[in-house]
Design a protein around this motif. Sequence first.
Motif, PDB file in Angstrom:
ATOM      1  N   PHE A  77       9.690   6.282 -10.638  1.00 50.50           N
ATOM      2  CA  PHE A  77       9.731   6.923 -11.942  1.00 50.50           C
ATOM      3  C   PHE A  77       8.942   6.126 -12.977  1.00 50.50           C
ATOM      4  O   PHE A  77       8.096   6.672 -13.691  1.00 50.50           O
ATOM      5  N   THR A  78       9.189   4.816 -13.035  1.00 53.35           N
ATOM      6  CA  THR A  78       8.540   4.018 -14.078  1.00 53.35           C
ATOM      7  C   THR A  78       7.041   3.846 -13.850  1.00 53.35           C
ATOM      8  O   THR A  78       6.306   3.505 -14.785  1.00 53.35           O
ATOM      9  N   ILE A  79       6.568   4.090 -12.627  1.00 51.05           N
ATOM     10  CA  ILE A  79       5.133   3.946 -12.356  1.00 51.05           C
ATOM     11  C   ILE A  79       4.343   5.169 -12.832  1.00 51.05           C
ATOM     12  O   ILE A  79       3.108   5.120 -12.908  1.00 51.05           O
ATOM     13  N   ILE A  80       5.015   6.247 -13.201  1.00 50.26           N
ATOM     14  CA  ILE A  80       4.327   7.486 -13.586  1.00 50.26           C
ATOM     15  C   ILE A  80       3.316   7.265 -14.708  1.00 50.26           C
ATOM     16  O   ILE A  80       2.148   7.648 -14.579  1.00 50.26           O
ATOM     17  N   PRO A  81       3.684   6.664 -15.850  1.00 46.81           N
ATOM     18  CA  PRO A  81       2.672   6.472 -16.902  1.00 46.81           C
ATOM     19  C   PRO A  81       1.584   5.486 -16.505  1.00 46.81           C
ATOM     20  O   PRO A  81       0.443   5.613 -16.960  1.00 46.81           O
ATOM     21  N   VAL A  82       1.908   4.501 -15.657  1.00 46.94           N
ATOM     22  CA  VAL A  82       0.899   3.530 -15.218  1.00 46.94           C
ATOM     23  C   VAL A  82      -0.183   4.240 -14.414  1.00 46.94           C
ATOM     24  O   VAL A  82      -1.388   4.006 -14.609  1.00 46.94           O
ATOM     25  N   ILE A  83       0.223   5.125 -13.515  1.00 43.61           N
ATOM     26  CA  ILE A  83      -0.750   5.871 -12.712  1.00 43.61           C
ATOM     27  C   ILE A  83      -1.594   6.777 -13.608  1.00 43.61           C
ATOM     28  O   ILE A  83      -2.809   6.911 -13.415  1.00 43.61           O
ATOM     29  N   ALA A  84      -0.960   7.396 -14.607  1.00 49.71           N
ATOM     30  CA  ALA A  84      -1.712   8.258 -15.525  1.00 49.71           C
ATOM     31  C   ALA A  84      -2.764   7.456 -16.282  1.00 49.71           C
ATOM     32  O   ALA A  84      -3.898   7.914 -16.462  1.00 49.71           O
ATOM     33  N   ILE A  85      -2.420   6.249 -16.709  1.00 50.51           N
ATOM     34  CA  ILE A  85      -3.387   5.392 -17.415  1.00 50.51           C
ATOM     35  C   ILE A  85      -4.535   5.016 -16.485  1.00 50.51           C
ATOM     36  O   ILE A  85      -5.713   5.033 -16.875  1.00 50.51           O
ATOM     37  N   LEU A  86      -4.212   4.682 -15.248  1.00 51.54           N
ATOM     38  CA  LEU A  86      -5.257   4.310 -14.295  1.00 51.54           C
ATOM     39  C   LEU A  86      -6.186   5.479 -13.985  1.00 51.54           C
ATOM     40  O   LEU A  86      -7.385   5.294 -13.811  1.00 51.54           O
ATOM     41  N   LYS A  87      -5.622   6.669 -13.904  1.00 51.38           N
ATOM     42  CA  LYS A  87      -6.453   7.838 -13.646  1.00 51.38           C
ATOM     43  C   LYS A  87      -7.457   8.077 -14.769  1.00 51.38           C
ATOM     44  O   LYS A  87      -8.508   8.685 -14.552  1.00 51.38           O
ATOM     45  N   ALA A  88      -7.121   7.594 -15.977  1.00 47.30           N
ATOM     46  CA  ALA A  88      -8.053   7.736 -17.098  1.00 47.30           C
ATOM     47  C   ALA A  88      -9.247   6.803 -16.970  1.00 47.30           C
ATOM     48  O   ALA A  88     -10.228   6.943 -17.713  1.00 47.30           O
ATOM     49  N   GLY A  89      -9.190   5.830 -16.045  1.00 44.57           N
ATOM     50  CA  GLY A  89     -10.321   4.937 -15.779  1.00 44.57           C
ATOM     51  C   GLY A  89     -10.740   4.138 -16.991  1.00 44.57           C
ATOM     52  O   GLY A  89      -9.909   3.524 -17.678  1.00 44.57           O
TER      53      GLY A  89
END
Length: 480
Positions: free
Chosen positions: A343-355
């Motif tokens: 659950f807590t990794i959700i925003p981290v992955i979204a930030i990474l997808k933004a490159g």
Amino acid sequence: MPTTKAAALSFLPIAGLGLALAATPAAAAEGMGLDGASLSLLWAIPFVGMLLSIAVIPLVAGHFWHHHYGKVALFWALTLLVPFIAFQGAGLAVYELAHAGLLEYIPFIILLFSLFTISGGILLTGNLKGSPAVNTSLLAIGTVLASVIGTTGASMVLIRPLLRANDERRYNVHTVVFFIFLVSNIGGSLTPLGDPPLFLGFLKGVDFFWTTQHLFHDTAVVAVILLVAFYLLDRHFYGREDNLPAKLDPTPGDERLGLRGLRNLPLLGGVIAAILMSALWKPGIEFNVLGTHVPLPSVARDVALVLLALVSLKITPAFIRERNGFDWEPIREVAKLFAAIFFTIIPVIAILKAGADGALSPLVALVTEPGGEPFNAGYFWMTGLLSGFLDNAPTYLVFFNLAGGDPAELMTTHAVTLEAISAGAVFMGALTYIGNAPNFMVLAIAKSRGVAMPSFFGYMAWSGIFLLPCFALLTWLYFL
């Protein structure tokens, strides 16, 4: 020791937490998702706090952690959930939670539960004599077995026979250390069954046998070097014991060498068949759950895995699990902790997808060549070092998404990049006691059997001496 179906399924309330929270009136619009470019690094605090809690609290407050790790996980989950709903809306929270739970967390936990349950019904009996040849053979067998029944399964099946074989030896610490290197980590690199990061890759779309083809040479190089190093080291310590008084064997039994619980072997074959079925069967049928498309083969796979585990509980004599020291606490702990991690990794992955447009653009720069191509050595070492000190499954997810997150492209155009991420996550989980779940389980079992295991930093001295040169060699051979 509970062996009932109810105890076995005690993890299901945790696995269903996301669905329970998702059962809110707020509608999750199909196709919605977080805009990573608009998120600050403050959204990563719960994820970092969760991983640091796993790394630090068991070392400084072990008693507290043992009794309250579930509350710690819930605290970090709520630390994200409350502001998430306040700033992003309940509908988006429901969608993201359902998406992560249905496509990643629940399949991940079900696979671990199935392998843990079935492998716990297999018992290697007899008391081998822990000579250098026997010990090296056990490590080699475990290294191969880890990719078939998982690093957790192979570790639980073989650690007690290895300890029994060496309990009359005065020098046996190195045997357990190399066991963690090879069986609990490096051996699990050849299939998605082997180690949790690779199964997450499989869930993301990486072909089942892709790692077998692309990581075989990496695994062979490291495994051969470590097995030879172990044999020479074990011969050295074995020779030193000739000049010492004989030590009483705590387990001198004359039971014949054998394998009990053989009826579980076809069930392990069933696990492999279920995984392959989910990859090969393409009926084109999906279920839309709160905006998340769940394919029918994935549902069939997960149901089959649970049924196989229940069959194992039904057909395995209780004494086999008792002699294996089998209990549900390890899988219960993993289920609770990873619920918060996913659950807590959700925003981290979204930030990474933004490159380069996201708040983690400096991290992107560390693994990107000046021309924009992936820096494969950077991916190997960044994924690996973070896997060693945090946890290799979420770390794999972070760098998988940082590399673009497109499995088709990563398996072809950027195959070396995916190889680097996969090898780093699996291999360098052996750097510390906390890099992979079986590490700590093996440590606890060895200490309970009287082995004077090194401290956290003492173990790192062993891994630094024997593993870092191997990883440097891999970098030179394959990633530069």
